[in-house]
Design a protein around this motif. Sequence first.
Motif, PDB file in Angstrom:
ATOM      1  N   THR A 511       7.945  -8.074  11.050  1.00 39.31           N
ATOM      2  CA  THR A 511       9.070  -9.624  10.674  1.00 39.31           C
ATOM      3  C   THR A 511       9.833  -9.956  11.486  1.00 39.31           C
ATOM      4  O   THR A 511      10.153 -10.864  11.640  1.00 39.31           O
ATOM      5  CB  THR A 511       9.914  -8.748   9.186  1.00 39.31           C
ATOM      6  OG1 THR A 511       8.849  -8.052   7.897  1.00 39.31           O
ATOM      7  CG2 THR A 511       9.980 -10.118   8.262  1.00 39.31           C
ATOM      8  N   GLN A 512      10.270  -8.830  12.347  1.00 40.84           N
ATOM      9  CA  GLN A 512      11.389  -9.665  13.117  1.00 40.84           C
ATOM     10  C   GLN A 512      10.916 -10.520  14.319  1.00 40.84           C
ATOM     11  O   GLN A 512      11.224 -10.760  14.325  1.00 40.84           O
ATOM     12  CB  GLN A 512      12.187  -8.597  13.827  1.00 40.84           C
ATOM     13  CG  GLN A 512      13.852  -8.696  14.673  1.00 40.84           C
ATOM     14  CD  GLN A 512      14.432  -9.563  14.070  1.00 40.84           C
ATOM     15  OE1 GLN A 512      14.816 -10.207  12.978  1.00 40.84           O
ATOM     16  NE2 GLN A 512      15.297 -10.959  14.519  1.00 40.84           N
ATOM     17  N   TRP A 513       9.545 -10.132  14.637  1.00 40.68           N
ATOM     18  CA  TRP A 513       8.447  -9.913  15.716  1.00 40.68           C
ATOM     19  C   TRP A 513       8.406 -11.339  15.994  1.00 40.68           C
ATOM     20  O   TRP A 513       8.030 -12.736  15.935  1.00 40.68           O
ATOM     21  CB  TRP A 513       7.573  -9.028  16.309  1.00 40.68           C
ATOM     22  CG  TRP A 513       6.629  -9.424  17.695  1.00 40.68           C
ATOM     23  CD1 TRP A 513       6.972  -9.541  18.001  1.00 40.68           C
ATOM     24  CD2 TRP A 513       5.679  -9.934  17.290  1.00 40.68           C
ATOM     25  NE1 TRP A 513       5.596  -9.735  19.217  1.00 40.68           N
ATOM     26  CE2 TRP A 513       4.499 -10.993  18.395  1.00 40.68           C
ATOM     27  CE3 TRP A 513       4.387 -10.628  16.356  1.00 40.68           C
ATOM     28  CZ2 TRP A 513       3.339 -11.344  18.774  1.00 40.68           C
ATOM     29  CZ3 TRP A 513       3.326 -11.349  16.578  1.00 40.68           C
ATOM     30  CH2 TRP A 513       3.485 -12.226  17.250  1.00 40.68           C
ATOM     31  N   MET A 514       7.272 -11.110  14.032  1.00 44.93           N
ATOM     32  CA  MET A 514       7.233 -13.276  13.453  1.00 44.93           C
ATOM     33  C   MET A 514       8.061 -14.009  13.311  1.00 44.93           C
ATOM     34  O   MET A 514       7.935 -14.496  13.535  1.00 44.93           O
ATOM     35  CB  MET A 514       6.668 -12.815  11.991  1.00 44.93           C
ATOM     36  CG  MET A 514       4.904 -11.506  11.962  1.00 44.93           C
ATOM     37  SD  MET A 514       3.714 -12.481  12.841  1.00 44.93           S
ATOM     38  CE  MET A 514       2.978 -13.640  11.660  1.00 44.93           C
ATOM     39  N   LEU A 548      19.309  -9.602   5.754  1.00 42.49           N
ATOM     40  CA  LEU A 548      18.250 -10.535   6.870  1.00 42.49           C
ATOM     41  C   LEU A 548      18.838 -11.649   6.767  1.00 42.49           C
ATOM     42  O   LEU A 548      18.113 -12.835   8.060  1.00 42.49           O
ATOM     43  CB  LEU A 548      17.404 -10.379   5.671  1.00 42.49           C
ATOM     44  CG  LEU A 548      16.018 -11.402   5.660  1.00 42.49           C
ATOM     45  CD1 LEU A 548      15.073 -10.965   6.552  1.00 42.49           C
ATOM     46  CD2 LEU A 548      15.105 -11.106   4.642  1.00 42.49           C
ATOM     47  N   PRO A 549      19.642 -12.111   6.091  1.00 38.83           N
ATOM     48  CA  PRO A 549      20.460 -13.659   5.963  1.00 38.83           C
ATOM     49  C   PRO A 549      20.651 -13.447   7.878  1.00 38.83           C
ATOM     50  O   PRO A 549      20.308 -14.447   8.229  1.00 38.83           O
ATOM     51  CB  PRO A 549      20.862 -13.962   5.147  1.00 38.83           C
ATOM     52  CG  PRO A 549      20.888 -13.508   3.626  1.00 38.83           C
ATOM     53  CD  PRO A 549      19.992 -12.046   4.693  1.00 38.83           C
ATOM     54  N   GLU A 550      21.485 -12.922   7.940  1.00 37.49           N
ATOM     55  CA  GLU A 550      22.028 -13.262   9.446  1.00 37.49           C
ATOM     56  C   GLU A 550      20.892 -12.688  10.314  1.00 37.49           C
ATOM     57  O   GLU A 550      21.169 -13.638  11.416  1.00 37.49           O
ATOM     58  CB  GLU A 550      23.215 -11.733   9.619  1.00 37.49           C
ATOM     59  CG  GLU A 550      23.343 -11.080  10.907  1.00 37.49           C
ATOM     60  CD  GLU A 550      23.732 -12.825  11.222  1.00 37.49           C
ATOM     61  OE1 GLU A 550      24.931 -13.341  12.630  1.00 37.49           O
ATOM     62  OE2 GLU A 550      25.314 -14.149  10.270  1.00 37.49           O
ATOM     63  N   ARG A 551      19.899 -12.372   9.857  1.00 37.95           N
ATOM     64  CA  ARG A 551      19.434 -11.956  11.736  1.00 37.95           C
ATOM     65  C   ARG A 551      18.342 -13.236  11.569  1.00 37.95           C
ATOM     66  O   ARG A 551      17.920 -13.495  12.662  1.00 37.95           O
ATOM     67  CB  ARG A 551      17.895 -10.802  10.779  1.00 37.95           C
ATOM     68  CG  ARG A 551      18.622  -9.424  11.464  1.00 37.95           C
ATOM     69  CD  ARG A 551      17.893  -8.208  10.024  1.00 37.95           C
ATOM     70  NE  ARG A 551      16.355  -9.005  10.482  1.00 37.95           N
ATOM     71  CZ  ARG A 551      15.266  -7.984   9.506  1.00 37.95           C
ATOM     72  NH1 ARG A 551      15.223  -7.134   8.817  1.00 37.95           N
ATOM     73  NH2 ARG A 551      14.018  -8.254   9.659  1.00 37.95           N
ATOM     74  N   VAL A 552      18.204 -13.878  10.405  1.00 45.89           N
ATOM     75  CA  VAL A 552      17.567 -15.318  10.937  1.00 45.89           C
ATOM     76  C   VAL A 552      18.504 -15.866  10.998  1.00 45.89           C
ATOM     77  O   VAL A 552      17.426 -17.197  12.104  1.00 45.89           O
ATOM     78  CB  VAL A 552      16.710 -15.597   9.091  1.00 45.89           C
ATOM     79  CG1 VAL A 552      16.522 -17.134   9.331  1.00 45.89           C
ATOM     80  CG2 VAL A 552      15.275 -14.386   8.690  1.00 45.89           C
ATOM     81  N   ARG A 553      19.568 -15.732  10.641  1.00 46.96           N
ATOM     82  CA  ARG A 553      20.041 -17.418  11.369  1.00 46.96           C
ATOM     83  C   ARG A 553      19.929 -17.137  12.590  1.00 46.96           C
ATOM     84  O   ARG A 553      20.638 -17.998  13.514  1.00 46.96           O
ATOM     85  CB  ARG A 553      21.287 -16.377  10.593  1.00 46.96           C
ATOM     86  CG  ARG A 553      23.189 -17.986  11.567  1.00 46.96           C
ATOM     87  CD  ARG A 553      24.494 -17.832  11.066  1.00 46.96           C
ATOM     88  NE  ARG A 553      24.247 -16.760  12.093  1.00 46.96           N
ATOM     89  CZ  ARG A 553      24.621 -16.667  13.665  1.00 46.96           C
ATOM     90  NH1 ARG A 553      24.344 -17.808  13.924  1.00 46.96           N
ATOM     91  NH2 ARG A 553      24.834 -15.395  13.708  1.00 46.96           N
ATOM     92  N   ALA A 554      19.948 -15.576  13.528  1.00 47.41           N
ATOM     93  CA  ALA A 554      20.626 -15.431  14.331  1.00 47.41           C
ATOM     94  C   ALA A 554      19.757 -16.053  15.663  1.00 47.41           C
ATOM     95  O   ALA A 554      19.580 -16.731  15.959  1.00 47.41           O
ATOM     96  CB  ALA A 554      21.119 -14.258  14.826  1.00 47.41           C
ATOM     97  N   VAL A 555      18.196 -16.253  14.900  1.00 48.37           N
ATOM     98  CA  VAL A 555      16.603 -16.291  15.018  1.00 48.37           C
ATOM     99  C   VAL A 555      17.445 -18.172  15.771  1.00 48.37           C
ATOM    100  O   VAL A 555      16.775 -18.007  16.148  1.00 48.37           O
ATOM    101  CB  VAL A 555      16.020 -15.435  14.946  1.00 48.37           C
ATOM    102  CG1 VAL A 555      14.076 -16.453  15.327  1.00 48.37           C
ATOM    103  CG2 VAL A 555      15.617 -14.194  14.762  1.00 48.37           C
ATOM    104  N   LEU A 556      17.457 -18.753  14.238  1.00 50.97           N
ATOM    105  CA  LEU A 556      17.228 -20.267  14.302  1.00 50.97           C
ATOM    106  C   LEU A 556      18.461 -20.160  15.630  1.00 50.97           C
ATOM    107  O   LEU A 556      18.190 -21.617  16.143  1.00 50.97           O
ATOM    108  CB  LEU A 556      17.691 -20.967  12.578  1.00 50.97           C
ATOM    109  CG  LEU A 556      16.096 -19.852  12.240  1.00 50.97           C
ATOM    110  CD1 LEU A 556      16.949 -20.842  11.275  1.00 50.97           C
ATOM    111  CD2 LEU A 556      15.138 -20.834  12.321  1.00 50.97           C
TER     112      LEU A 556
END
Length: 712
Positions: A511-514, A548-556
């Motif tokens: 998921t993190q890779w995607m 998960l929200p923090e991981r998504v925010r960091a990628v964006l």
Amino acid sequence: MTTPIDARRGLRIRVRLSLAFAALLALVVLLAALAMRAQDSLDGALERLLGQQSAARDTIHQITTSAEDATRKLLTLMHRERTRRIPAYADIDAAHRRLDTALQRLDQTLPVAASAEVKQLLMERLRDFRRQYDLTVDLIEANDFEAARQSLSGPVEEALSSFLVAVQTLSAQTDQAAALEVERLRNETASTRRWIYIVCAVAFVLGGVLAVAVTRSIARPLRRLTAAADRIAQGDYQLDLPVDRIDELGEVAQAMGTVAQAVAERETALRRMGNTDLLTGLAQRARFIAEGDSLLARLAQSDEVAALLCIDVDRLKAVNAVLGFEAGDALLRGAAGKLNVMFEGIAAYGRLGGGTFVALVPLLRYDQIGAMAAHLRDEVEHKLSWQGQGLDLSVSLGIAHWPVHADSTEGLLRRAEQAMFEAKRARQHVVVYNPGLEASRELHLSLLSDLQAAIQGDQLRQYLQPKRHLRSGRVVGVEALVRWQHPERGWLPPSEFVPFAESSGRIRLITQWMLTRAAQTLARWQAEDVDLYIAVNVTTLDIQDLGLPERVRAVLAEYRVDPRKLQLEVTETGLMASGNDPITVMHGLRRLGVRLAIDDFGTGQSSLGYLQRLPVDELKVDRSFVENAHLDPKRRALLSAIVGIGHSLGLTVTGEGVESVEELGVVGDCGCDLVQGFHVARPLDLDDFEAWRLDPDNDELFRAEWQRSAFA
């Protein structure tokens, strides 16, 4: 167990110790008394001896002094006139009296051993001295001073010397007698010392005997008690501790026996409780295996066969999450009650934990298992009403045959569990164990280390499947799909590694890779002013992760991507299977501006009340409602109802899995907003997708097919 006291023999330990110490103390006191007595006797004898010697020396000195003084007085007489001699005679008499007194005292102080001959010689020489002395006095009175001087220097001096020699002889004999007395005292002291040594030796031996006796009387029972304690620690509570004494050790032995019996009873109760499920009253794993092995041992003597059924209640986590654990417990008790009705007295059955039940059922033939499984599902699956909320119960069954698949209950259980997991994965009600499942499982295990290398070694690939707006025909977004180009096995479809990654927890890495690859693609499109969004699938494990929200925010933030261009999709089944409420995580994602969608909608059993709480933007109708919907009016009606529900909630509705122009027409006629499937386009890698997107013929072809659709 302990043997009751049958003879009250032996003294208590404190009494024995007190007696032993008293005996030792008495011996010590006796030794001290003997030593003190011997020492006092020696000191007294020495003191008397020293006193006698000192008195004898003083007396001899006084005798010598008095005799010499009396002799000197004669000179005084010779140098005085007759009228002045009277005081001198008085002095002479006094000197002689002192001499007599000293002689008397000497006779009293002399030891008995002093020689009588020496005493007699002393007295004879004293008489001779005095006779010569008196003759000299007479010569002085006759004024024959010349003769007096000759007598004084001659006979008187010789008599005095002889007398003094006799005195010295007596003194020497006195010293010899004292030496003999000292030797006697030394011998007496040595004899006393020997007796003290003997008494010490006796005391030592007696003390040792007492110590050994008391120690053995305590140590032996203690060793038995220690051995008994070790046996208790090892789980052996059948103790044989003879309590044949009334001392403290007997009390300890009796108490230990009581403790062993109490522990045995409590352990039996705990074992009984540990092997029985408290919620349902059914056997737990260990007890079930033991009962199953006993059943198989009986069946081995007949021609019967058996089947082990592993039964798992579907959506138990969802029931707990939505209705609470009391509802889940009621569901499990209801299922257990059905098993009791079906199998009590016939089969071995129990609960493994969670919503998993097992039953080992004797059969005459294997072909009976189908009817048995169907009957079991009919009995166990029932509608649960909990506080006005209706919920249908469904189960997944895994079956293993005895003795074909395994010859023990534990082996059958392991294979039936594998079959049950396969039933859940394949969404089938019943699956019989297949040895091929084992090979597939081993294949999945071999992929465990490969998957980590795949992520780090850039072996994963991003594929994009377009999503079109039905009315305009415009491509509005894509769904990102993962593919694995294995260096040895070639292209692996998602079905071969995604389920394994989910079960092993490695799906989060994928998921993190995607997410990272989608953000990179979106950043590229933003730079090229391409107005498309990318949908990324997230799993049950992901939606349970509060981070998960923090991981998504960091990628964006890393790729400076507009959050509205990213959509996260989670399946309805995944939402219902989440142990923790996923709504908190979904609201956190929504606050970032990320779009949310429910994938495969219609395959789960979420209530409308639960659905309206979810902050989602889109419903994606499962392929099962779209497939051949143009041939099945009921399926078409269901599709229309689902689309209506989505629109009533203000959501965009997407029809998934459209593979023909007829299905396209049904999806459009039912009111779907977006369409996705092989008929629109197959998943493409980024370069092929770019070429497909920029080809105007694709848009024209889709619009033409839409217009030609019978339902347009």
